[in-house]
Design a protein around this motif. Structure first.
Motif, PDB file in Angstrom:
ATOM      1  N   GLU A   9       0.821  -1.212   0.000  1.00  0.00           N
ATOM      2  CA  GLU A   9       0.000   0.000   0.000  1.00  0.00           C
ATOM      3  C   GLU A   9       0.853   1.260   0.000  1.00  0.00           C
ATOM      4  OE1 GLU A   9      -4.304  -0.701   1.850  1.00  0.00           O
ATOM      5  OE2 GLU A   9      -2.696  -0.694   3.316  1.00  0.00           O
ATOM      6  N   MET A  10       1.993   1.207   0.668  1.00  0.00           N
ATOM      7  CA  MET A  10       2.873   2.375   0.659  1.00  0.00           C
ATOM      8  C   MET A  10       3.350   2.664  -0.764  1.00  0.00           C
ATOM      9  SD  MET A  10       3.067   4.112   3.309  1.00  0.00           S
ATOM     10  CE  MET A  10       4.388   5.253   2.918  1.00  0.00           C
ATOM     11  N   ARG A  11       3.614   1.595  -1.499  1.00  0.00           N
ATOM     12  CA  ARG A  11       4.046   1.746  -2.887  1.00  0.00           C
ATOM     13  C   ARG A  11       2.936   2.415  -3.702  1.00  0.00           C
ATOM     14  NH1 ARG A  11       6.259  -3.168  -2.834  1.00  0.00           N
ATOM     15  NH2 ARG A  11       4.395  -4.172  -3.621  1.00  0.00           N
ATOM     16  N   GLU A  12       1.710   1.948  -3.464  1.00  0.00           N
ATOM     17  CA  GLU A  12       0.570   2.525  -4.182  1.00  0.00           C
ATOM     18  C   GLU A  12       0.368   3.991  -3.798  1.00  0.00           C
ATOM     19  OE1 GLU A  12      -1.380   1.078  -6.636  1.00  0.00           O
ATOM     20  OE2 GLU A  12       0.285  -0.338  -6.541  1.00  0.00           O
ATOM     21  N   VAL A  13       0.527   4.281  -2.523  1.00  0.00           N
ATOM     22  CA  VAL A  13       0.400   5.665  -2.058  1.00  0.00           C
ATOM     23  C   VAL A  13       1.416   6.539  -2.763  1.00  0.00           C
ATOM     24  CG1 VAL A  13       0.947   7.143  -0.075  1.00  0.00           C
ATOM     25  CG2 VAL A  13      -0.679   5.263   0.184  1.00  0.00           C
ATOM     26  N   SER A  14       2.632   6.043  -2.833  1.00  0.00           N
ATOM     27  CA  SER A  14       3.691   6.808  -3.477  1.00  0.00           C
ATOM     28  C   SER A  14       3.372   7.068  -4.949  1.00  0.00           C
ATOM     29  CB  SER A  14       5.010   6.040  -3.334  1.00  0.00           C
ATOM     30  OG  SER A  14       5.962   6.524  -4.239  1.00  0.00           O
ATOM     31  N   ARG A  15       2.939   6.042  -5.628  1.00  0.00           N
ATOM     32  CA  ARG A  15       2.620   6.185  -7.046  1.00  0.00           C
ATOM     33  C   ARG A  15       1.504   7.213  -7.239  1.00  0.00           C
ATOM     34  NH1 ARG A  15      -0.153   1.564 -10.945  1.00  0.00           N
ATOM     35  NH2 ARG A  15      -0.141   2.814 -12.833  1.00  0.00           N
ATOM     36  N   ARG A  16       0.481   7.069  -6.425  1.00  0.00           N
ATOM     37  CA  ARG A  16      -0.683   7.927  -6.556  1.00  0.00           C
ATOM     38  C   ARG A  16      -0.345   9.379  -6.222  1.00  0.00           C
ATOM     39  NH1 ARG A  16      -5.733   6.304  -6.782  1.00  0.00           N
ATOM     40  NH2 ARG A  16      -4.897   4.211  -6.582  1.00  0.00           N
ATOM     41  N   VAL A  17       0.312   9.577  -5.092  1.00  0.00           N
ATOM     42  CA  VAL A  17       0.608  10.942  -4.661  1.00  0.00           C
ATOM     43  C   VAL A  17       1.526  11.633  -5.671  1.00  0.00           C
ATOM     44  CG1 VAL A  17       1.755  12.324  -2.892  1.00  0.00           C
ATOM     45  CG2 VAL A  17       0.190  10.498  -2.227  1.00  0.00           C
TER      46      VAL A  17
END
Lengths: 998, 416, 96, 207
Positions: free
Chosen positions: B127-135
């Motif tokens: 999820e942190m990876r997804e957060v990073s991508r999204r942000v």
């Protein structure tokens, strides 16, 4: 400590032998076991208990049950404090401490009572019309609104108590333990049905406990106790008191909420839950939920000292409490007459009885004989007294509710008992999909459509006369039993004395008192008035749902139990339409509020979600591994030694694998056995590449696509024998893939002879990898030749390892010589320890998934879900060669769609960035960071490669494969800069694969 | 239109508030309109508002089978944000958020917009990876978004359980400060009042029972109040798009599911952000009345019953207590379900249909409320011009044939 | 919460099942013969009636069999369930 | 034959035997791990009566064909899992059974899979055993509905399980065996302990 000045000398269902001490707003009081907080406060003469939600008007105890709109208190302190509790439902326990909610600084001197003074500026929906300019001030206004709203306080510490849930099944669930419910339960139980009867109060009996009605020559409450104890002794009958039916779901699924502790005779023990949710699946449900008395709507109808007539009866009979010294009784139905007599008997002086009806009631004689002045055709037109009621005005009322002339008479009193008729409690029926219609004669909403499997009985059904209530209860019980195939005989007939019911009701939704600046509350809880409803109607908010939302009528914690029907009536009058045209709002569950903790049950803390561990978990823990959550699994992320941080540990673990040998717990991989003559054909359809030609003893990597053509799982599948195959899936995909296979086999291709069986948990899987892997294994393995010639890459062998039956796969996710050794899970630890011992001379090291990710990225191996999302095709991954076009397979057709087939899609490439970049970083087109910045892809994986001694990354980039050799920009928007990277093949290390084939 | 203002409120108070005019009228339907909007929810009313305001098309009727704002507009958890991954979605939702920021003024109706910030928690490395991508993507699209550390989150939400040993450790999160909540009913009512003031007919209790289609072209609708003809018809009926499409003779890539929500009893303010966690399927905020407003995962079967199954609620409250152990003794006051139209890619469908002059705007799934003004804006433009608005074009129905899906599964608070 | 009669195991709580969408969607035998729109119809377009609906469910925590259900999407009433590959009781009656 | 001392039961990490000491004197619920039964998953196509019969004979009886029932012969219990699926439970060390069944299948289309290591097996008994199960299981466990010898797959707490009812140890007691995927074993045991606390719990030495 004050004496209980308002306690009647005798009577009530309280235990006078047991005195109970409690505190309210900092003062000490005493009551008795069996009291509620409300009854004990009344016994002590406490009238003012709270402030209203919006205007902060002084309020007292209005009811004796769950419908209480005023007496909301904060109970206890610290982690065990409970906000917004109805004092009428709190059983008194020793040491109980309660305070009024929503008052500041104190109940008597509440500064926000200023709202009442400026209420002309705060009509319904005033906030929609104002606070708009200047715009920058709105957050300040909002803050003010928020702080003045709300009721109780959130606890400051975690809840120390336990909560429990239980599923139960029964033939007949009876909701409500009043006369109808008890009869229904008795009839059904006698037929041999499995019965559950639930009542929200501490004792069964319902209204029988609050009246002097008799059944079969004995007091109604004694009859109820007798029936209850008979039910309780039956084997298949569950009697649940203090249990509220909160929610009626599909197919007769009913949720009950039981208060297990918090009363004097609560079960003892540390582990007893505070509350228990019963999830009942009933074949038949009898709703004997009774009725709620309606308030009367008249000017200033909210003063402390005004209460429902039935509540006054409840306090007298059930609790032995005089709710006042001098009373006026007002109503529109017969129920007020016996009450007047009961009050008198309890020592309350009843100075007047106002019956809105013009025709005198046949019951009037008794009251009149008692010396009560009876005023027919009269209603309350005003009240006096701020902190407590001091007097009321009674005046003749015309047909339209208008006060006729100036003929009001004033009576001094401290208690006003009101009855506006009775509303069947139909919340559960409504939740179940039933419908109501307004019955003019009975003056209430009665069930019009009752879904199958449900029966209504008693006053819940609009039947109010006790004899009829009992008969209806019995009939409902008999019918329910018959509906589940049981037969029953008749119960002995019960002769009733009393229990007249309300008779003919004069519906009178409000008193029209012109020109007076008084408020007539329809929803006492939310301070919604007749003027608010009129305003809503005037402004076009005419749907009953609009009115509810605009005025907030019925939206408070009491769920509109008291106010809703009056609101409908007032609205109908306002619109000049019959009530049935106006319609009703839908009752939303729960019937009364249910605790979060109870609904969560024991799915909290360590049991919030299963923690899944492998057979080697204990070893990892002992060795100090740091874990990562992967779905429900705990997987070792890395194994720090000494003072290593993660980067150091991972670098060391990578070195071990590349130069020596490493050991990985891969037990979480999904594993599925496939057997049958058609497995090859089946796999051809399931995987994008071909499998039917796979020789026995070999394994092959495969990609699985959804029918939309997007990659959703990958793994290696081996052919162990002609008709025996073994598939591996990703850890996260294990269950999903197995379901996927069965879906296609069962629904689309039942002709294929294939059986699948999940064996994910059967095998412990240990990956032994690195240049020295063969040397380590050679010491332990029997039966087989490990040489590259005899046991090459992508082959499988069955063998014995340290005497254990094992399946060994030569597959590699690190790029090094690898053996994936599977043994029955019980021997996983034995195998692991044997490998650790045998590897000692090669300095073997366990490694976690972080190192695995670095190693696989160096080889350009993808992780589905990490390097892919739901938009990636095999071609995007550069794997077109394993998405052949010769055979059909799931997802193949989708790859030909115009957009999916176009060139220039985002494709997987390697990146050599100039410095480490975070995963998720975007690759941009152009030089500038001025937004919006065109983005052409993103970094999917990024690591410091120990082997290459530099940062590497994988990325999905538009037309990426055509950009190999070019430089791209990776944006770091937080630092307002870019990092340059060279686009490469995703395979950074040993592109020839010589190491894994070694 | 009588202006709403503090001054006028005071003036009217002197007449006991008896002189306020209707916020919107209750006209009888005319026989003929330039445009009929089917569906009087937020999106439909916004479409009518912008047709009148931006395109000068005022011979418009909004047909509502029940009461305006009675569908998903009145049943959602009122969250606003524009932190979407893909450019197409980000542009559309950002337009919407910008319109929201000026909506109270535009409508002269306080929608009680509260930009208190929306936090998405990350509990796993994935999820942190997804957060990073999204942000990263959101920022580069010029939309505010930040990555938060667990410490920063704890500071903003002190009651959050970030201690060790939690089943769902908080590794970090994403924050959009401009995100927040608004009063859902007010959005519908304000739009209705504004549209009405420009001449739009808002017709309640009028159910569309069929479309009059001749030679592949819509010419009007059949209703419970009789036939009404129109040059163009726009259908905006969240939750019932499939039913209306069936009446018009085509199928949609949509399934309707119940999405449940609940509110607690009102409490004094203790929680001043909107918080979402995809992993544990819960999102919550505290309303201005003090109620904790919570939503959960979606029931997985088709349903038009406005209720869902208990396990969803149980799971949501378990997750809630794991994140906020102090809330255990709070009580659920009211729970309900809305019907959401779910597209395979969790993105909406806006634009033309197989029937000429018949336009659909649907499939907003769990994200409709936040899109309300933006959706109405681009749909009004699409209807007015007969061609998709640039921001709506990627969301056309034919993407399901070409494969150009806009996969926003990760963007919803709940994984579908 | 639904009570779903599994054709094999009898009535069980909804929690044991997973829905699989509209029943009777047959995978085209020759996908290549379809144009993009026809393929999209198979892939994505679904009956979504407010009323009686035939759908697939799997008894995931029970016998793990897929089966067909006829359920009313507004009242949630279940009229019939029958195993995969068999004809619905309704259609049997109507002689289909 | 591998040395059994190497073998670790699915619940080994819980050190169950160490919990025995804390037992209540008058427990309402008893918990025990059943270690190392031999478990075989069997699949035979619905229409394949011949194989079914042959396998049934090899098991000394017939395969149960009625849903959610078991058959038992010679200490081997067969549970109905689905119309084409059974679980065979045999005492530890019944190695020859698999060979006999293989022989009965004789190369025809069926699947016999050893899953002895794939399940944790927990035995639950006592006066309140049924109530403990009811806290996490939707099934109707009433004695008349779920009879001795019946089995059912369902959910228990957040795990998928196979429940099997054994003979009552005493008139007011029931006994159940719970089969759960190995990796869920620890979770489920902890859950059962927690659910049983209010009735007083005793942990028994594993058999």
């Amino acid at each position: 400590m004050s004496r209980q000045r308002f306690r009647i000398k005798e009577g009530g269902k309280i235990d006078r032998a047991r005195r109970v001490k409690f505190r309210f707003n900092g003062w000490n009081y005493t009551g008795y076991a069996g009291d509620t907080l409300a009854s004990a406060l009344l016994a002590n003469g406490v009238r003012l208990v709270g402030r209203s939600f919006k205007y902060h008007r002084p309020r007292g105890i209005y009811s004796a049950g769950p419908e209480e709109p005023n007496a909301l208190v904060q109970l206890g302190d610290g982690g065990q404090t409970v906000p917004n509790v109805r004092a009428t439902m709190v059983e008194l326990t020793d040491g109980l401490s309660a305070t009024s909610v929503n008052v500041w600084p104190s109940l008597r001197f509440d500064l926000l009572s200023i709202n009442d003074r400026v209420s002309h500026l705060l009509p319904a929906g005033f906030y929609y019309k104002t606070f708009m300019s200047p715009a920058f001030m709105w957050p300040t206004y909002e803050n003010w609104i928020r702080r003045s709203a709300g009721l109780g306080r959130v606890p400051e510490a975690p809840d120390p108590d336990r909560y429990d849930k239980r599923h139960v099944h029964c033939d007949v669930l009876v909701v409500g333990g009043g006369p109808a419910g008890l009869m229904a339960a008795q009839a059904a139980a006698q037929a041999g049905a499995r019965v559950i009867i639930a009542d929200e109060r501490a004792q069964m009996g319902g209204q029988l406990l609050a009246s002097s009605d008799q059944i079969g020559g004995q007091a109604g409450s004694d009859w109820a106790a007798e029936v209850t104890s008979d039910l309780a002794t039956r084997a298949d009958c569950e009697v649940l008191t203090r249990t509220t039916a909160a929610l009626f779901g599909d197919h007769n699924f009913v949720v009950l909420s039981q208060r297990v502790t918090g009363h004097v005779d609560a079960p003892e023990g540390n582990h007893v839950p505070r509350e228990r949710i019963w999830k009942v699946r009933a074949r038949q449900v009898v709703l004997a939920t009774g009725a709620t008395e309606r308030p009367l709507v008249f000017p200033d109808n909210d003063r402390p000292g005004i209460m429902l007539a039935s509540a006054a009866g409840d306090y007298v009979h059930r609790y032995g409490v005089r709710p006042g010294r001098t009373a006026v009784v007002a109503g529109n139905n017969d129920s007020i007459y016996p009450l007047a007599s009961d009050l008198r008997a309890a020592g309350v002086r009843v100075v007047a009885l106002a019956d809105a009806r013009n025709e005198p009631s046949p019951l009037a004689e008794v009251a009149r004989a008692d010396g009560v002045e009876i005023l027919t055709g009269h209603a309350v037109t005003g009240t006096k007294g701020r902190m407590r009621l001091r007097g009321v005005s009674l005046a003749p009322i015309a047909d339209d509710g208008l006060v006729s002339g100036n003929s009001a008479r004033r009576f001094s009193c401290d208690l006003l008992c009101v009855s506006g008729g009775f509303s069947p409690t139909a919340h559960l029926l409504s939740q179940a999909g039933g419908r109501l219609t307004f019955d003019e004669k009975r003056g209430c909403l009665v069930p019009a459509h009752i879904p199958r499997g449900i029966r209504m009985a008693g006053s819940a059904n609009g039947t109010f006369e006790l004899a009829a209530v009992l008969a209806e209860g019995e009939a409902a019980g008999v019918a329910a039993a018959e509906a589940v195939g049981l037969t029953t005989g008749a119960l002995p007939e019960a002769v009733v004395d009393g229990g007249h019911g309300p008779g003919a009701v004069r519906t009178l939704w409000k008193i029209v008192a012109d020109g007076r600046k008084t408020k007539q509350f329809v929803d006492l809880h939310n301070d919604a008035t007749t003027a608010d409803i009129a305003l809503a109607a005037r402004e076009g908010y005419r749907s009953v749902e609009h009115v509810k939302r605009y005025t907030t009528t019925g939206m408070g914690p009491d769920q509109g139990k008291l106010g809703n029907v009056n609101a409908l009536g007032v609205l109908a009058d306002e619109l000049g339409r019959p009530l049935n045209d106006v319609g009703t709002t839908t009752f939303r569950p729960p019937y009364t509020p249910v605790t979060f903790g109870a609904l969560a049950g024991r799915d909290i803390g360590a049991l919030a979600e299963p923690v899944r561990t492998t057979p080697l978990h204990a070893w990892h823990v002992r060795t100090g591994a740091k874990f990562e959550d992967v779905g429900q699994w705990k997987r070792p992320r890395y194994y720090p030694r000494g003072g290593e941080n993660m980067a150091q540990a991972v670098a060391r673990e990578c070195r071990h694998v590349r130069t020596g040998v490493g050991l990985l717990d891969a037990s979480t991989l999904g594993k599925i056995e496939l057997k049958g003559p058609d497995v090859g054909e089946f796999l051809n359809r399931i995987y994008s590449n071909r499998f039917d030609n796979l020789p026995v003893g070999r394994c092959r990597y495969g990609l699985m696509l959804g029918e939309d053509g997007m990659v959703f799982d990958d793994g290696v599948t081996a052919r162990l024998a002609e008709n025996h195959w073994y598939m591996t899936t990703t850890t996260g995909g294990a269950a999903r893939v197995h379901e996927w296979l069965e879906d296609w086999l069962q629904c689309e291709w039942p002709d294929l002879q294939v059986f699948t069986t999940s064996v994910s948990a059967q095998w412990a899987t240990v990956t032994l990898t690195g240049p020295n892997a063969r040397h380590v294994l050679a010491d332990l393995v029997e039966d087989i030749d490990l040489s590259a010639e005899k046991f090459p890459h992508l082959h499988v062998r069955e063998a014995r390892v340290v005497g254990l039956p094992a399946r060994i796969f030569r597959v590699s996710f690190t790029g090094e010589l690898s053996y994936e050794i599977n043994v029955p899970a019980r021997y996983g630890m034995a195998l692991w320890q044997a490998l650790v011992r045998a590897g000692e001379r090669f300095d073997i090291s366990p490694f976690g998934i972080e190192a695995l990710h670095v190693l696989r990225a160096e080889k350009g191996y993808i992780v589905v879900g990490h390097d892919t999302d739901a938009t990636v095709t095999p071609d995007d991954l550069g794997m077109r060669r394993i998405a052949g076009d010769k055979k059909d397979y799931l997802g193949r057709r989708s790859l030909r769609r115009s957009d999916t087939a176009q060139s220039g899609r985002r494709q997987l490439v390697g990146l050599l960035p100039e410095e480490f970049v975070p995963e998720g970083a975007q690759i941009i087109d152009g030089k500038k960071l001025k937004t919006p910045v065109p983005m052409i892809g993103h970094v999917t994986s990024s690591y410091i490669s120990t082997t290459l001694e530099r940062p590497i990354a994988m990325a999905l980039i538009e037309d990426g494969r055509n950009m190999v050799g070019e430089r791209v920009r990776i944006a770091l928007p937080f630092d307002q800069r870019v990092v340059m990277a060279e686009v490469t093949s995703p395979v950074f290390y040993d592109p020839e694969g010589s190491r894994l084939n070694d | 239109m009588t202006r709403y203002s503090a001054l006028n409120l005071w003036r009217h108070s002197r007449q006991g508030h008896t002189q306020w005019p209707e916020a919107w009228g209750s006209p009888e339907p005319k026989s003929d309109y330039d445009v009929i909007i089917v569906g009087g929810g937020g999106h439909g009313l916004a479409t009518a508002h912008y047709l009148a305001k931006n395109h000068g098309i005022t011979n418009v009727a909004v047909l509502e089978k029940g009461w305006i704002g009675g569908g998903n507009t009145g049943r959602n958890t009122t969250i606003l944000r524009s932190n979407y991954l893909w450019d197409e979605s980000a542009a559309l939702y950002e337009l919407s958020l910008k319109l929201y920021e000026g909506l109270s003024k535009d409508l002269n109706y306080n929608i009680m917009l509260s930009q208190r910030g929306v936090i998405n928690l990350a509990h796993t490395e994935h999820e942190m990876r997804e957060v990073s991508r999204r942000v990263n993507a959101i920022r580069l699209n010029g939309i505010d978004s930040e990555i938060l550390t667990p410490e920063q989150i704890k500071e903003m939400v002190p009651i959050l359980n970030t201690g060790p040993g939690g089943r769902y450790p908080v590794l970090g999160g994403a924050l959009q400060r401009r995100g927040g909540v608004a009063r859902h009913d007010a959005v519908a009512w304000g739009l209705a009042r504004a549209a009405d003031s420009r001449g739009v007919d808002i017709i309640q209790n009028c159910e569309v029972t069929g479309f009059n289609i001749r030679s592949g072209q819509v010419e009007g609708v059949e209703t419970t109040l009789g036939p009404i003809s129109a040059k163009k018809v726009g259908v905006v009926v969240a939750g019932h798009a499939g039913v209306l499409a069936d009446l018009a003779g085509f199928r949609l890539p949509i399934e309707s599911h119940p999405l449940q929500a609940l509110v607690s009893e009102p409490l004094k303010p203790f929680f001043n952000v909107v918080l979402m966690s995809g992993t544990v399927h819960v999102y919550l905020s505290q309303s201005d009345r003090g109620e904790l407003v919570m939503g959960a995962g979606m029931d997985t079967y088709n349903s038009y019953a406005q209720r869902g199954s208990l396990p969803i609620i149980e799971q949501m409250l378990g997750a809630c207590l794991e994140l906020f152990p102090v809330l255990s003794r709070l009580k659920v006051m009211r729970m309900w379900g809305g019907i959401v139209d779910i597209c395979p890619d969790a993105s909406p469908i806006i634009g033309k249909t197989p029937v000429d002059n018949l336009f659909f705007n649907c499939g907003w799934g769990t994200g409709g409320f936040k899109a309300t003004p933006g959706s109405g804006y681009v749909f009004a433009d699409t209807i007015a011009k007969g061609e998709p608005h640039a921001l709506a074009a990627p969301f056309s129905l034919d993407r399901f044939s070409t494969g150009a899906l806009i996969d926003e599964h990760g963007a919803a608070a709940v994984a579908h | 919460m639904l009570l779903i009669p599994c054709p094999w195991c009898g009535a069980r709580a909804e929690k044991e099942f997973k829905p699989g969408g509209e029943a009777g969607i047959v995978r085209p035998l020759d996908p290549d013969a379809l144009d993009d729109a026809a393929w999209a119809d198979y892939l994505f377009n679904r009956a979504n009636p407010k009323g009686w609906h035939r759908e697939r469910w799997i008894h995931a925590l029970g016998c793990r069999r897929w089966f067909n259900v006829e359920r009313h999407t507004a009242t949630h009433e279940i009229r019939a369930t029958w195993p995969m590959g068999e004809t619905s009781p309704d259609d049997v009656e109507r002689g289909k | 034959m591998t040395d059994r001392s190497f073998a670790q039961s699915p619940l080994a990490a819980l050190h169950i035997d160490g919990r025995v000491a804390d037992a209540s004197a008058n427990p309402g619920v008893r918990l025990q791990e059943r270690r190392f039964p031999d478990l075989l998953n069997l699949r035979i196509a619905v229409a394949d009566h011949a194989i079914r019969q042959a396998v049934g004979q090899a098991l000394g009886g017939v395969l149960p064909h009625q849903a959610n029932t078991t058959s038992e012969a010679g200490g081997v219990v067969v549970c109905w899992l689905g119309p084409d699926e059974w679980l065979i439970i045999a005492p530890h060390g019944s190695d020859s059974l698999a060979y006999q069944l293989d022989a009965a299948i004789g190369g025809q289309h069926a699947a016999l899979t050893d899953i002895s290591d794939a399940r944790a097996v927990i035995r639950l008994s006592g006066r309140h055993a049924r109530e403990v199960l009811e806290k996490g299981c939707d099934l109707d466990l009433h004695a008349k509905i779920f009879a001795i010898g019946d089995c059912a797959q369902s959910g228990l707490a957040q795990a998928a399980v196979l429940l099997r009812r054994l003979a009552d140890p005493a008139p007011d007691e029931t006994t159940w065996e719970i089969y759960v995927e190995r990796s869920f074993g620890t979770y489920l045991w902890m859950w059962l302990e927690d659910a049983a606390l209010e009735y007083e719990l005793a942990v028994e030495i594993s058999d």
